[in-house]
Scaffold this motif. Sequence first.
Motif, PDB file in Angstrom:
ATOM      1  N   HIS A   1      16.116 -36.366 -64.950  1.00 44.85           N
ATOM      2  CA  HIS A   1      15.043 -36.791 -65.860  1.00 44.85           C
ATOM      3  C   HIS A   1      13.701 -36.728 -65.138  1.00 44.85           C
ATOM      4  CE1 HIS A   1      15.552 -40.703 -63.844  1.00 44.85           C
ATOM      5  NE2 HIS A   1      14.298 -40.931 -64.201  1.00 44.85           N
TER       6      HIS A   1
ATOM      7  N   SER B   1       9.580 -38.388 -65.530  1.00 39.03           N
ATOM      8  CA  SER B   1       8.751 -39.391 -66.187  1.00 39.03           C
ATOM      9  C   SER B   1       7.279 -39.076 -65.965  1.00 39.03           C
ATOM     10  CB  SER B   1       9.049 -40.789 -65.628  1.00 39.03           C
ATOM     11  OG  SER B   1      10.386 -41.134 -65.885  1.00 39.03           O
TER      12      SER B   1
ATOM     13  N   PHE C   1       9.568 -36.225 -74.968  1.00 33.05           N
ATOM     14  CA  PHE C   1       9.481 -37.417 -74.127  1.00 33.05           C
ATOM     15  C   PHE C   1       9.543 -38.654 -75.017  1.00 33.05           C
ATOM     16  CE2 PHE C   1       8.081 -34.390 -71.089  1.00 33.05           C
ATOM     17  CZ  PHE C   1       8.139 -34.967 -69.827  1.00 33.05           C
TER      18      PHE C   1
ATOM     19  N   SER D   1       4.360 -45.295 -70.089  1.00 27.77           N
ATOM     20  CA  SER D   1       5.242 -44.410 -69.328  1.00 27.77           C
ATOM     21  C   SER D   1       6.175 -43.749 -70.337  1.00 27.77           C
ATOM     22  CB  SER D   1       6.086 -45.193 -68.325  1.00 27.77           C
ATOM     23  OG  SER D   1       5.311 -45.606 -67.248  1.00 27.77           O
TER      24      SER D   1
ATOM     25  N   THR E   1       9.527 -40.805 -70.637  1.00 33.80           N
ATOM     26  CA  THR E   1      10.563 -40.134 -69.873  1.00 33.80           C
ATOM     27  C   THR E   1      11.184 -39.026 -70.705  1.00 33.80           C
ATOM     28  OG1 THR E   1      12.495 -40.482 -68.445  1.00 33.80           O
ATOM     29  CG2 THR E   1      12.489 -41.653 -70.534  1.00 33.80           C
TER      30      THR E   1
END
Length: 72
Positions: free
Chosen positions: A33, A35, A54, A66, A68
């Motif tokens: 992954h 971020s 995302f 944020s 990811t």
Amino acid sequence: MHIDILPEYQHMGIGKNLMDTLTQHLRENGIDHVSVCCTDTGSAGYRFYKKYGFRKIRTYIRGIESLTFDIK
């Protein structure tokens, strides 16, 4: 890492191609992954990341999040 696409080159698939290349490279190297931190949830960059797939993982303060992306 910080990447900007000049306005005259946006909406031509360049950002998507960059992300596709990055995620392929990460996948090949065992990364599952990636971020990012967006400092302006009203920006074109934020909209790009959301459109790419995302998802939000945390809001720090209004307008800063944020995100990811799970690399499959």
